[in-house]
Design an enzyme around this catalytic site. Structure first.
Site, mmCIF file in Angstrom:
data_model
loop_
_atom_site.group_PDB
_atom_site.id
_atom_site.type_symbol
_atom_site.label_atom_id
_atom_site.label_comp_id
_atom_site.label_asym_id
_atom_site.label_seq_id
_atom_site.Cartn_x
_atom_site.Cartn_y
_atom_site.Cartn_z
ATOM 1 N N ASP A 69 0.845 -1.198 0.000
ATOM 2 C CA ASP A 69 0.000 0.000 0.000
ATOM 3 C C ASP A 69 0.881 1.249 0.000
ATOM 4 O O ASP A 69 2.069 1.182 0.339
ATOM 5 C CB ASP A 69 -0.963 0.026 1.197
ATOM 6 C CG ASP A 69 -0.269 0.105 2.546
ATOM 7 O OD1 ASP A 69 0.830 -0.496 2.704
ATOM 8 O OD2 ASP A 69 -0.813 0.765 3.455
ATOM 9 N N GLU A 96 0.090 -0.845 5.885
ATOM 10 C CA GLU A 96 1.180 -0.247 6.670
ATOM 11 C C GLU A 96 0.983 1.253 6.812
ATOM 12 O O GLU A 96 1.220 1.821 7.877
ATOM 13 C CB GLU A 96 2.524 -0.554 6.018
ATOM 14 C CG GLU A 96 3.724 -0.322 6.931
ATOM 15 C CD GLU A 96 4.265 1.100 6.917
ATOM 16 O OE1 GLU A 96 5.003 1.461 7.832
ATOM 17 O OE2 GLU A 96 3.922 1.868 5.985
#
Lengths: 465, 465
Positions: B91, B156
């Protein structure tokens, strides 16, 4: 049949048509502050011009300015009688936050005898009442008892940047004996008021710049100035926790409120508890030692109107922002000077500039505060017209808002200004769910119509300031 | 031919293909913070899974979580050898302000041997290097010298809210001897670093609510609390003008920096003047008595990441805003506890709540700070692999950022964590124009490939913490 009876019948008969027409006007999203509404501004001006022509006014024109145009019209066949210049504005405030509107801002809806739309009260609804009052007089009497001119601008909500130049260039065309403006509020439901003073306006945008781009708050956090922290430091320095403005010299030229004024305001029996309930706040907040009316009528303010910087989306973004900004406006009272106040704001910002950032200050347009004697005949005549329709005494008040052009009219044309408004403070001007109480639309049409007869009783020279 | 020579040839031969593949990965706008990118998150996970399979890994799966999925893969045929768990994330951060990007964030461009795209460095580029290093070993040697597992998550950048539960539920599947993560930076161009400590994270969103809707600043200005002023008052109370955090008890559990650490950081000869030029600031800013490295590595922070309220469009809107908010995150150091810090923030906000408003506080996800001995064999092995490729001594450093899951891995799996990153601090992670220096892409592939051989020299029990 008296002229007031005739007006009554006419307005009753045509109420639905009038409301439908006003809704057309309100559907035009004439937001002057946003450049992508430029076409809508012209559409609104054209709609208004057509409406003035239909009412029976002559010399209707859409006059270009460097910004949005001014709509002009007149009827000058009442020889020897005073001339009334009607000022108003066809532009409206932006509508965000849109999600808080119960119905679309540009899709007018009547609920509970209130007309909901952006501009319903401020100021399209009130401008439209003047147009229809004239139309009604033509239809019922065949002519007007006084001369009349309309000057309706499209930049009031952005501080009327181009109107002073327009007025200066057209002093002959706009020459009159008094100026009438309906863009203020009544004292409360069923309680009419004539306003004899307004606050001025000055403001700046502050832009704080730190590093050359946003930074990762992990890599740099704690080691580089954060533009938002720096901005917050500057903004917080403007006021103390009790709301007293800390800008050096800010209060220097403020005319103290007199004991007579204080007494007159106390007599208005303003209900602070009711206001708290209405606004949904546990406490009112403002300068110590002043009542709410004094804080909002005779004391100056400094308010942050907007703040922005960093990440405002959904979730979390651990950024150390490089840029942050705020919009600030001050409401000014006699005898504060807007230019002087802006200089003081700039000096304050310079003095409080945090380390590690640069701060850029840009000025917004300014407006002077305004005050006129409340015993002027045109002011008292307005009070009588209200009393005939509302059947209660009229209050003579000051207003907290600003119509920057009022001071300019005062300065350039040297005319007394009569502020006879029909709005209510609860009507969410500048906020979501703006609305207009239709009982004041109905009664206001009659008040305005009657006012022409009240003014016709005077010779022009009686109205000199 | 040594394994490093073989890797050299292989990476030279396939460079263009590898870069093109990485650009495909970077074109997927996998922004975990924004819910309208949910489909993109799945696309990125699928792309990564296919890439792992192509590299020669087995048991490739896209494992669902309550949020975005985890991509898992392994190869476990090096009997008796250690097992390396590679953690990373697919991400990326949001991209606003978009107007500051020189090329589109999801249209990767190489300029001056730097690859510009959101995620180029943090962390898709570095995850992809691990995949290609494995692929290269299979192609050049036919097998791996150690066992390997991949656990690449998609949350994250929003604080890994679901990974701890995933790790807890899969302790057998994820069992390993060490964890390797490439999501940190080097000391500078050509200066490799192994990171032995990271800061933790805790944060809150503050929402201030004044009147029940926005108000006209003329009618109410000076008499009702302005939500932005109230917010500014709270935000300003968090720090003094020198950057010291004023939240009661905030520094209570902070481990003081030791004289040894201070000396080691001085030896790194960090160039504060060069940093100022690079960031475009006249002065660095932070806690008195600490160097920039200390401020960003061993001292905790409180940063406002975003602020919003009122009108932020073009022009002026004289509104008295009813709502204002801010996002705040703290970087924490050993032994601060994120839960305790959030409680202290809440108590501080409650204590500094201005009159006339309500304040709502919501928590963001938290991460503990992390530290590991820098003389652990897996750390020293990483240093040797860097030195073989870069031909300079490796620095052993701490990092200012947070990888919240590192502490969770430490706690749940009880494994030593090796942070071997290839980013540079100047690469605009979390900011416009994120990029990755391709010389570190090229050299990093070789470092990672070599590291498997360095670890293969140890028996699993040698790597116990």
């Amino acid at each position: 049949m008296s002229h007031l009876q005739a007006l009554n019948s006419y307005f009753e008969l045509n109420r639905e048509e009038h409301l439908n027409e006003l809704k057309q006007f309100l559907r035009i999203p004439s937001v002057s502050a946003l450049s992508d509404h430029k076409t809508d501004m012209l559409t609104a001006a054209e709609w208004l011009a057509a409406s003035l022509k239909k009412a029976g006014l002559e010399n209707v024109s859409i006059d270009e300015t460097k910004g949005h145009p001014v709509v002009y019209a007149d009827w000058l066949h009442a020889e020897g009688k005073p001339t009334i210049l009607v000022y108003g504005h066809y532009d409206v405030q932006p509508v965000d936050p849109l999600n808080l509107w119960e119905s679309e801002p540009f899709n007018p809806q009547v609920r509970d005898n209130k007309l909901f739309a952006r501009g319903a009260s401020d100021d399209k609804g009130q401008v439209y009442m003047h147009v229809k009052a004239i139309e009604a007089l033509f239809k019922t009497e065949g002519s007007l008892p006084v001369n009349v001119k309309f000057c309706i601008e499209g930049e009031e909500e952005i501080g009327s940047p181009n109107l002073p130049e327009y007025v200066l260039a057209n002093t002959e065309k706009l020459a009159a004996d008094i100026i009438v403006i309906s863009d203020t509020g009544m004292q409360g439901p069923g309680k009419p008021a004539v306003c004899y003073g307004l606050r001025g306006l000055a403001g700046v945008q502050i832009q704080v710049k730190g590093a050359k781009s946003d930074l990762h708050s992990g890599l740099y956090g704690g080691g580089v100035q954060n533009a938002i922290h720096a901005l917050v430091e500057v903004l917080n320095s403007f006021r103390d926790a009790e709301g007293t403005i800390q800008v050096e010299g800010f209060y220097d030229n403020v005319l103290p409120v007199t004991e007579e004024e204080r007494a007159a305001y106390v007599a208005l029996e303003f209900d602070e508890e009711a206001l708290k309930r209405e606004l949904g706040v546990e406490e009112l907040f403002g300068e110590k030692g002043y009542t709410h009316l004094e804080r909002t009528w005779v004391r100056p303010t400094l308010e942050v109107n907007g703040v922005f910087g960093g990440f405002s989306g959904e979730g979390i973004k651990t950024v150390l922002p490089a840029d942050a900004g705020a919009k600030i406006t001050c409401r000014l009272v006699p005898n504060q000077d807007p230019d002087e106040i802006v200089e003081k704001l700039k000096a304050h910002i310079e003095k409080h500039k945090p380390v590690g950032v640069s701060v850029e200050v840009t000025e917004f347009d300014k407006g002077k505060p305004f005050i006129t004697p409340f015993d002027h005949p045109a002011i008292q005549a307005a009070g009588r017209s209200y009393e005939k329709v509302y059947n209660v005494p009229t209050s003579y008040v000051r207003g907290g808002g600003s119509i920057p052009i009022v001071a300019a009219f005062d300065e350039i044309l040297g005319l007394p200004v009569v502020l006879m408004g029909f709005g209510l403070a609860s009507e969410n001007f500048h906020a979501p769910n703006e609305h207009f109480h239709l009982e004041n639309f109905d009664q206001g049409l009659r008040v305005i119509g009657d006012y022409y007869y009240e003014i016709a009783k005077f010779a022009p020279q009686d109205l000199k300031k």
